[in-house]
Enzyme design. Structure first.
Site, PDB file in Angstrom:
ATOM      1  N   GLY A   1     -20.750  -2.219  47.648  1.00 20.10           N
ATOM      2  CA  GLY A   1     -21.232  -3.351  48.405  1.00 20.10           C
ATOM      3  C   GLY A   1     -22.542  -3.055  49.108  1.00 20.10           C
ATOM      4  O   GLY A   1     -23.434  -3.921  49.178  1.00 20.10           O
ATOM      5  N   THR A   2     -22.686  -1.844  49.618  1.00 20.82           N
ATOM      6  CA  THR A   2     -23.938  -1.456  50.277  1.00 20.82           C
ATOM      7  C   THR A   2     -25.098  -1.491  49.295  1.00 20.82           C
ATOM      8  O   THR A   2     -26.201  -1.948  49.620  1.00 20.82           O
ATOM      9  CB  THR A   2     -23.800  -0.052  50.896  1.00 20.82           C
ATOM     10  OG1 THR A   2     -22.795  -0.096  51.927  1.00 20.82           O
ATOM     11  CG2 THR A   2     -25.109   0.415  51.496  1.00 20.82           C
TER      12      THR A   2
ATOM     13  N   GLN B   1     -16.549  -9.215  54.169  1.00 18.98           N
ATOM     14  CA  GLN B   1     -15.300  -9.361  54.905  1.00 18.98           C
ATOM     15  C   GLN B   1     -14.520 -10.617  54.547  1.00 18.98           C
ATOM     16  O   GLN B   1     -13.306 -10.668  54.735  1.00 18.98           O
ATOM     17  CB  GLN B   1     -15.590  -9.360  56.410  1.00 18.98           C
ATOM     18  CG  GLN B   1     -15.967  -8.001  56.977  1.00 18.98           C
ATOM     19  CD  GLN B   1     -14.839  -6.982  56.849  1.00 18.98           C
ATOM     20  OE1 GLN B   1     -13.665  -7.313  56.806  1.00 18.98           O
ATOM     21  NE2 GLN B   1     -15.210  -5.714  56.786  1.00 18.98           N
TER      22      GLN B   1
ATOM     23  N   SER C   1     -17.881  -6.603  48.249  1.00 16.90           N
ATOM     24  CA  SER C   1     -17.426  -5.234  48.004  1.00 16.90           C
ATOM     25  C   SER C   1     -15.939  -5.251  47.677  1.00 16.90           C
ATOM     26  O   SER C   1     -15.125  -5.744  48.471  1.00 16.90           O
ATOM     27  CB  SER C   1     -17.684  -4.361  49.234  1.00 16.90           C
ATOM     28  OG  SER C   1     -17.357  -3.019  48.988  1.00 16.90           O
ATOM     29  N   ALA C   2     -15.563  -4.701  46.526  1.00 10.65           N
ATOM     30  CA  ALA C   2     -14.195  -4.835  46.019  1.00 10.65           C
ATOM     31  C   ALA C   2     -13.159  -4.169  46.913  1.00 10.65           C
ATOM     32  O   ALA C   2     -12.033  -4.662  47.042  1.00 10.65           O
ATOM     33  CB  ALA C   2     -14.121  -4.257  44.605  1.00 10.65           C
ATOM     34  N   HIS C   3     -13.493  -3.048  47.539  1.00 13.41           N
ATOM     35  CA  HIS C   3     -12.460  -2.357  48.320  1.00 13.41           C
ATOM     36  C   HIS C   3     -12.094  -3.102  49.596  1.00 13.41           C
ATOM     37  O   HIS C   3     -11.134  -2.745  50.275  1.00 13.41           O
ATOM     38  CB  HIS C   3     -12.897  -0.923  48.640  1.00 13.41           C
ATOM     39  CG  HIS C   3     -13.919  -0.789  49.709  1.00 13.41           C
ATOM     40  ND1 HIS C   3     -15.265  -0.964  49.494  1.00 13.41           N
ATOM     41  CD2 HIS C   3     -13.795  -0.490  51.019  1.00 13.41           C
ATOM     42  CE1 HIS C   3     -15.920  -0.776  50.623  1.00 13.41           C
ATOM     43  NE2 HIS C   3     -15.055  -0.497  51.566  1.00 13.41           N
TER      44      HIS C   3
ATOM     45  N   CYS D   1     -18.443   3.536  71.102  1.00 11.66           N
ATOM     46  CA  CYS D   1     -18.325   4.114  72.432  1.00 11.66           C
ATOM     47  C   CYS D   1     -17.142   5.071  72.480  1.00 11.66           C
ATOM     48  O   CYS D   1     -16.027   4.689  72.804  1.00 11.66           O
ATOM     49  CB  CYS D   1     -18.161   3.010  73.468  1.00 11.66           C
ATOM     50  SG  CYS D   1     -17.809   3.597  75.115  1.00 11.66           S
TER      51      CYS D   1
END
Length: 459
Positions: free
Chosen positions: A69-70, A177, A194-196, A320
Site C-alpha cells: 500500500g505504501t 483503512q 493495501s490488502a493486509h 507519546c
C-alpha cells in the site's frame, strides 16, 4: 488471546488462505507468456483485477497491483504530480494523512515543490471549505484519506472531490483503512489500498488511476502493470487479496452493524469506568470497528505492555511513549490528549465476551500505571502563592502534566501555574488537561531551556 489491532494488520481471512494455496499450484508461471502455464496465470491475474476493480468502483484497466500500500501511495502521488508538472508544483494534504502520504509530500518539497496542509476539527475531520481555500492555480494534486487510521473518523471525500473537480484538481484518496468496508464514494481521481488491512496477505497494494487523469510513472518502468508497477507480480498473493476483498465485502454490512454495537459499548463504558479519559474521533461518522481513547496521567507504552501481559493486543495512535518526545501528528492536529493513548480496532468475529473482558481489566490496569507514576489524585491544600512555577525539565510524558495536577491547588482561584518543560508532548497535553479539568490555558513562551506553559486556576 484477543487481537484488537486490525488497523495495523488484519488476520488472514480463511478465503485468502484457500485462494493462496490454490494459486500457488496454478499461478506460478509468468502471466506475460503465451504457453499453457502462462495463459493459465494470466487468466488468474485478469480475474483478480476484475474482482478488485469491481470492489473499488473503477474499470479493470484503471487498476494495477503494487508490492504494498505504501508503494501505491508513493508511486501514485509521484506519478500524478509529474503528470501535472506544467500546472504547478503545489500539493494539498490534510493534517492527519497517513505518514506515507506526508513522506511523499516531504520528498516533493525537497525537490522544490510546496505543500498546503488543511486543518481538522477536534474530531479529526476536514471540511470541503478547508480544501477550497487551500487550492491555488498552481495546485497539481490534492490528497485526502477516506478514513483516519488512528481515530477512525470518516472524511467527507465526496464533498472534497466536488470542490477539487470544480477547481480542475485531481483528488488522490488513501483508502487503506476503509476499503474492506465498502467503496469510496465521490468523484476521486486516484486511489490506493493495501490488502493486509482487509484480511489479504501482506505485500499486495493497489493503485487505481481514472481515465483522463494525467499520470507519468516515475523511475524505471517495464511492460508489466501498465508500466506503473514494474517487476514480476506476486500472483498467488494478488489472487488471495482479490478473493478476500470480495469475501469481506460480502460480510461487511452485517459485520459493521455488529461491531459498531461493540465499539459503542467501549466508547460509553471506558468513559464511565476510567476517570480522566478522553474518547477521541467522531462518535458517529467513523469506521465501525475502531475506537481510540487517551488516559490522563498514564504512560502509553506501559499501558500497552500491561494489556499485552493479560492477553489483549492493542496499539496506540500516539507516539507519546517513554522512548520518544514526539506526539502523534494526528492527535496534535486534532488538539486532543495524547498521553496514555489506546487504539482498539476489532477484527471480524470479535465477540461481546472478548470486549467485556477487555473492559473488565482496563480500569485496574490504568489505576496501576497511574499509581506507579505517583499520579494519585492529590489532597486539596491551602493556596500558598498567587503564582507557582514548576521545573519539569527532563521529565517525559505524562510526568509534566502530573506535576501540574499536583501544583494547581497551591494557587487560589485566578492564580497561575507555569510548567517549564522540554518535552514536546507538553504543548499538546497541558491544553488538553486544562480542557478536561476546567482550567484556562494561557499560552506558552520560550525560555533559554525549554518552554513555559501557563495555566490559570478556574475552579
Amino acid at each position: 488471546m484477543p487481537y484488537f489491532d486490525t488497523a495495523s494488520a488484519a488476520p488472514l481471512h480463511p478465503v485468502a488462505r484457500q485462494a493462496l494455496q490454490a494459486s500457488l499450484d496454478e499461478g506460478w508461471a509468468d502471466p506475460a507468456r503465451l504457453y499453457r502455464e502462462g495463459r493459465r496465470a494470466r487468466l488468474l491475474l485478469d480475474a483478480a483485477r476484475e474482482a478488485t476493480a469491481e470492489a473499488v468502483g473503477c474499470r479493470p484497466d484503471e487498476l494495477v497491483f503494487t508490492p504494498s500500500g505504501t508503494h501505491a501511495v508513493h508511486s501514485g502521488i509521484a506519478g500524478a504530480l509529474a503528470g501535472r508538472r506544467r500546472i504547478g508544483g503545489h500539493v494539498v494534504v490534510s493534517a492527519v494523512e497517513h505518514s506515507s502520504v506526508l513522506h511523499a509530500a516531504e520528498v516533493h518539497e525537497a525537490a522544490g515543490g510546496s505543500t498546503g496542509r488543511v486543518p481538522v476539527d477536534r474530531t479529526g475531520a476536514v471540511t470541503a471549505a478547508g480544501y477550497a481555500s487551500a487550492l491555488t492555480p498552481s495546485t497539481a494534486l490534492a490528497c485526502l484519506q477516506s478514513a483516519n487510521h488512528e481515530v477512525g473518523t470518516v472524511q467527507p471525500v465526496a464533498e472534497v472531490a466536488e470542490v477539487c473537480a470544480a477547481a480542475g484538481v485531481p483528488l488522490f484518496v488513501d483508502a487503506a483503512q476503509s476499503l474492506g468496508w465498502g467503496p469510496v464514494e465521490g468523484g476521486w481521481s486516484l486511489l490506493a489500498g493495501s490488502a493486509h488491512k482487509w484480511g489479504g496477505p501482506a505485500g499486495v497494494g493497489l493503485l487505481a488511476v481514472r481515465k483522463g487523469v494525467r499520470f507519468s510513472p516515475q523511475g524505471p518502468v517495464d511492460e508489466r502493470e501498465s508500466g506503473r508497477s514494474p517487476g514480476f507480480t506476486n500472483l498467488p498473493a494478488i489472487v488471495a487479496a482479490a478473493a478476500s476483498l470480495r469475501a469481506v465485502r460480502a460480510e461487511a454490512e452485517a459485520e459493521a452493524a455488529r461491531l459498531r454495537v461493540l465499539v459503542d459499548r467501549i466508547r460509553r463504558r471506558v468513559a464511565r469506568l476510567v476517570p480522566d479519559v478522553e474518547v477521541v474521533g467522531d462518535p458517529v461518522r467513523r469506521l465501525p470497528h475502531l475506537v481510540t481513547f487517551s488516559c490522563l496521567y498514564v504512560d502509553g507504552e506501559t499501558l500497552l505492555h500491561e494489556l499485552d501481559r493479560v492477553g489483549y493486543s492493542v496499539s496506540s495512535g500516539s507516539s507519546c511513549t517513554s522512548s520518544t518526545l514526539t506526539p502523534s501528528h494526528v492527535l496534535r492536529a486534532m488538539g486532543v490528549l495524547s498521553e496514555g493513548n489506546v487504539r482498539v480496532s476489532l477484527p471480524t468475529g470479535t465477540t461481546a465476551e472478548e470486549v467485556n473482558g477487555f473492559l473488565d481489566v482496563l480500569p485496574g490496569l490504568v489505576a496501576g500505571v497511574r499509581a506507579t507514576l505517583g499520579a494519585a489524585e492529590p489532597e486539596p491544600q491551602a493556596p500558598v502563592a498567587e503564582s507557582v512555577e514548576i521545573d519539569a525539565l527532563g521529565l517525559l510524558c505524562p510526568q509534566p502534566v502530573i506535576e501540574l495536577a499536583r501544583a494547581i491547588s497551591a494557587v487560589p482561584v485566578g492564580g497561575t501555574v507555569t510548567v517549564l518543560s522540554d518535552d514536546e508532548v507538553a504543548r499538546l497535553d497541558i491544553p488538553a488537561w486544562c480542557s478536561m479539568r476546567g482550567h484556562t490555558y494561557l499560552g506558552e513562551s520560550p525560555r533559554p531551556t525549554g518552554t513555559a506553559y501557563t495555566v490559570r486556576r478556574d475552579l
